[in-house]
Design an enzyme around this catalytic site. Structure first.
Site, PDB file in Angstrom:
ATOM      1  N   SER A   1       0.822  -1.201   0.000  1.00 49.17           N
ATOM      2  CA  SER A   1       0.000   0.000   0.000  1.00 49.17           C
ATOM      3  C   SER A   1       0.862   1.259   0.000  1.00 49.17           C
ATOM      4  CB  SER A   1      -0.947  -0.072   1.199  1.00 49.17           C
ATOM      5  OG  SER A   1      -2.125   0.622   0.899  1.00 49.17           O
TER       6      SER A   1
ATOM      7  N   HIS B   1      -7.463  -5.923  -0.221  1.00 49.10           N
ATOM      8  CA  HIS B   1      -6.239  -5.146  -0.036  1.00 49.10           C
ATOM      9  C   HIS B   1      -5.426  -5.768   1.095  1.00 49.10           C
ATOM     10  CE1 HIS B   1      -4.012  -1.421  -0.386  1.00 49.10           C
ATOM     11  NE2 HIS B   1      -4.114  -1.191   0.910  1.00 49.10           N
TER      12      HIS B   1
HETATM   13  C1  GTR Z   1      -5.534   4.359   1.710  1.00 49.25           C
HETATM   14  C2  GTR Z   1      -5.001   5.211   0.602  1.00 49.25           C
HETATM   15  C3  GTR Z   1      -4.241   4.368  -0.365  1.00 49.25           C
HETATM   16  C4  GTR Z   1      -3.337   3.349   0.301  1.00 49.25           C
HETATM   17  C5  GTR Z   1      -3.802   2.895   1.665  1.00 49.25           C
HETATM   18  C6  GTR Z   1      -2.741   2.318   2.605  1.00 49.25           C
HETATM   19  O1  GTR Z   1      -6.346   5.017   2.578  1.00 49.25           O
HETATM   20  O2  GTR Z   1      -6.087   5.816  -0.025  1.00 49.25           O
HETATM   21  O3  GTR Z   1      -3.548   5.179  -1.279  1.00 49.25           O
HETATM   22  O4  GTR Z   1      -2.021   3.726   0.305  1.00 49.25           O
HETATM   23  O5  GTR Z   1      -4.410   3.876   2.390  1.00 49.25           O
HETATM   24  O6  GTR Z   1      -1.591   2.703   2.589  1.00 49.25           O
HETATM   25  O7  GTR Z   1      -3.134   1.499   3.402  1.00 49.25           O
END
Ligand code: GTR
Length: 370
Positions: free
Chosen positions: A216, A349
């Site tokens: 992420s 995710h």
């Molecule tokens: C989210 C963000 C993403 C991603 C994520 C993370 O809120 O929108 O770009 O990077 O966080 O890092 O967990």
């Protein structure tokens, strides 16, 4: 008769120069004189420029990296595989996290779950002969929850740490921020480079076989570290999405766009990135070209996505990896399936031990000749 190494090297350098013309110059920490136009655009417009390279005031004490005499510290946790020694140095996986600040793991549910996963990753990697290095990036450059906490502390008149904003307070970029000053992603990537400096001083770690990886926001960071520091041989971005491996110009309505990311996390990027909010389709360079800057003989890129991770835009990450692979093809090296790998796990995710297993299969062949 076999071709002499010097001739092979000269040919590879010439090919790298050809690819540079197409995709920008290969890595190495940025410096004005030899920076490609592509790289300059990304640093000017997206990530910002690091104000220093390896700072003269950095020192090491055991597993701790100290800046400015210890005003800011990075404490490294190192999981070693059995049998690593100066005679037999092991390859390294470098990962950051946000869980251990204040020198202690928190005991909330989310942190415990994170710890369970981290331990599983460490066991998997060390069993396969890799060392794993973790450290808390909040110590070096605070992320949002830590920033909020600091704001609250300041408001309540509580005692503040000497450098609450870490490296920004020492080297600049917090109170004197300009349009191209480094954002936090660039600062975290810079910290990875400082950990690389530390790795180079450890005889049981093989500094020629270091992979930088992250999930992420830390996937975005891993790519930034890979582009700006050619000492990282393998770069793995997991579900990095917008500002990472996802193409901005590809219309993916369910995925994060520049306006959304710059309004929620303005400090991750340089100020100039705000100017591209709402103009995703107009960026002159896209993230495939950013990742293509990693291309060089002996350097590898790995991208992974989650099939249900629509916010990160798996289709955009896959297309960007395939396009970035052409930078290796241009060097006469095999891109996709050779120097570049990709997988998409079924699900949301996440980065789990299954992803790490697939990534290590990729590394075993490239770094360990298995
Ligand atoms: C989210 C963000 C993403 C991603 C994520 C993370 O809120 O929108 O770009 O990077 O966080 O890092 O967990």
């Amino acid at each position: 008769m076999s071709t002499p190494n010097s001739l092979v090297n000269a040919t590879l350098v010439a090919m790298a120069m050809t690819a540079s013309a197409l995709f920008g110059a290969v890595g190495g920490e940025e410096n004005g004189a030899c920076m490609s136009e592509t790289k300059k655009w990304f640093l000017d417009n997206v990530y910002g420029h690091a104000p220093v390279g390896r700072p003269a005031d950095m020192s090491f004490c055991g597993n701790t990296i100290l800046f400015a005499g210890g005003k800011v510290k990075i404490n490294l946790t190192v999981a070693m595989p059995k049998g690593a020694s100066p005679e037999k140095p092991c390859p390294v996986l470098l990962m950051g996290d946000f869980r251990t600040w204040n020198n202690g793991m928190r005991d909330d549910k989310e942190s415990m779950e994170f710890k369970r996963k981290q331990d599983a990753i460490d066991s998997c990697a060390t069993a396969r002969g890799y060392a794993v290095i973790h450290y808390d990036l909040n110590e070096a450059a605070p992320d949002q929850p830590r920033r909020r906490e600091l704001e609250k502390m300041a408001k309540n008149g509580e005692a503040m740490p000497t450098c609450p904003h870490g490296v920004f307070d020492i080297y600049g970029g917090e109170t004197d921020r300009t349009d191209t000053s480094w954002g936090t992603i660039r600062a975290w990537a810079w910290c990875h480079s400082r950990v690389m400096d530390w790795i180079e001083a450890q005889p049981a770690l093989d500094h020629r076989r270091v992979a930088v990886l992250g999930h992420s926001r830390l996937g975005k960071t891993a790519l930034c570290a890979g582009v700006t520091d050619s000492r990282f041989k393998v770069v793995y971005s997991n579900a990095s999405g917008c500002g990472g491996a996802k193409l901005n110009r590809m219309a993916l309505p369910r995925s994060e766009n520049i306006a959304q990311i710059t309004s929620r996390f303005p400090y991750w990027f340089c100020r100039n990135f705000n100017k591209w909010a709402g103009r995703d389709a107009e960026v002159p360079y896209d993230q495939d070209e950013w990742m293509g800057l990693i291309a060089a003989p002996g350097r590898y890129l790995y991208v992974a996505s989650g099939s249900e991770d629509h916010w990160a835009g798996p289709e955009g990450e896959k297309a960007a990896a395939e396009s970035a692979a052409k930078a290796w093809d241009a060097l006469g090296l095999k891109g996709m399936g050779g120097h570049v790998g990709y997988h998409c796990h079924k699900g949301p995710h996440d980065l789990d031990v299954g992803d790490i297993g697939k990534f290590l299969d990729f590394c075993d062949i490239r770094l360990l000749n298995k």
